[in-house]
Design a protein around this motif. Sequence first.
Motif, PDB file in Angstrom:
ATOM      1  N   ALA A   1      -2.361  -5.426 -12.846  1.00 53.34           N
ATOM      2  CA  ALA A   1      -3.375  -4.662 -11.847  1.00 53.34           C
ATOM      3  C   ALA A   1      -4.872  -4.648 -12.238  1.00 53.34           C
ATOM      4  O   ALA A   1      -5.813  -4.622 -11.284  1.00 53.34           O
TER       5      ALA A   1
ATOM      6  N   GLU B   1      -2.598  -1.685  -6.833  1.00 57.15           N
ATOM      7  CA  GLU B   1      -2.319  -0.408  -7.036  1.00 57.15           C
ATOM      8  C   GLU B   1      -0.710  -0.324  -6.836  1.00 57.15           C
ATOM      9  O   GLU B   1       0.010   0.545  -7.349  1.00 57.15           O
ATOM     10  N   ASP B   2      -0.074  -1.251  -6.110  1.00 60.46           N
ATOM     11  CA  ASP B   2       1.522  -1.135  -5.926  1.00 60.46           C
ATOM     12  C   ASP B   2       2.193  -1.442  -7.090  1.00 60.46           C
ATOM     13  O   ASP B   2       3.246  -0.713  -7.395  1.00 60.46           O
TER      14      ASP B   2
ATOM     15  N   ASN C   1       0.825  -1.313   0.031  1.00 61.31           N
ATOM     16  CA  ASN C   1      -0.065  -0.183  -0.003  1.00 61.31           C
ATOM     17  C   ASN C   1       0.886   1.449   0.002  1.00 61.31           C
ATOM     18  O   ASN C   1       0.649   2.070   0.766  1.00 61.31           O
TER      19      ASN C   1
ATOM     20  N   SER D   1       0.893   6.897  -3.854  1.00 58.28           N
ATOM     21  CA  SER D   1       0.782   6.754  -5.508  1.00 58.28           C
ATOM     22  C   SER D   1       2.050   7.638  -5.660  1.00 58.28           C
ATOM     23  O   SER D   1       2.561   7.035  -6.929  1.00 58.28           O
TER      24      SER D   1
ATOM     25  N   THR E   1       2.303   2.044  -8.817  1.00 56.31           N
ATOM     26  CA  THR E   1       3.155   2.736  -8.343  1.00 56.31           C
ATOM     27  C   THR E   1       4.589   2.545  -8.547  1.00 56.31           C
ATOM     28  O   THR E   1       5.148   3.601  -8.958  1.00 56.31           O
TER      29      THR E   1
END
Length: 280
Positions: free
Chosen positions: A152, A197-198, A74, A77, A201
């Motif tokens: 993702a 989401e990682d 987590n 961003s 990122t």
Amino acid sequence: MARTDQVDGVAGDGTFRNGMDYLRWGSGPKTLLFIQGGPGSAVPRGLLRRMFRRQFDPYLAAGFAVWIVTRRRNMPSGYTMADMAEDYAQVIDEEFGGRVDLVVAESFGGMIGQYLAALHPDSFDRIALIITAAELSDWGKDIDSRMAEALAGGDAGGAGTVFAEYLLTGKRTRWLRRLMGPLIGGGLSAGSDYPPEDLLTEARAERTFNSRSVLPKIRGPVLLICGGSDRFFPAEVASETARLIPDCTLVWYEGQGHLRVGSSGRVARDVLAFVNGSRG
């Protein structure tokens, strides 16, 4: 450490207090911290675990306890390679008494390793950077971004098709890449427990990564192993990287690409020779 278990003959795995997962092999008196590639990082399982184990057997035989440590979960961003290096420095400080004997950082992990070496030189004795350099090629940024977006989004087959571009380039092999995609994608997604989401990122961090300004700050000796035919980190960028690091030994694997160098049994031999003082 959150937990330590006996699993599949492995010395232990678990989660550190800052949320970074780990897998440990061996109990030797020396400590090796491995920073793996990406985008995405996970404790290897199944066939991938067995492949990793073979890769690290020479280090275990040389008296190292091997720690594979993932990125934190987590991530914000806008997280950068420098931020990720801070996470690894925190783990070294909190879990390893402030210093490890050897850092081996590969590909995406090598980009993090460059910042770790520049900003936290006292956190390790030796560092080896494998198939990495000061900046990723435009081709590599495009490939990794598309693969991360597919993973993702839950499209493992699409991610596998993109990954096949590592091996098969050009329009004539597009049909074969699409055929191979679902098979490769299953391997890419197996055991991947990081938040989607990682992946995005990390892909963004790759696109903005440029370590040229910090490389001259690296104080200690560095081993840089690169492939002469690596499309992710072209030879001219790798050579420039070595020139910018004050004490760098650059070892070329001539004619070899990114994946071939990363899977070569020669890497461990060269790293151990570097650690033991034979640096040519």
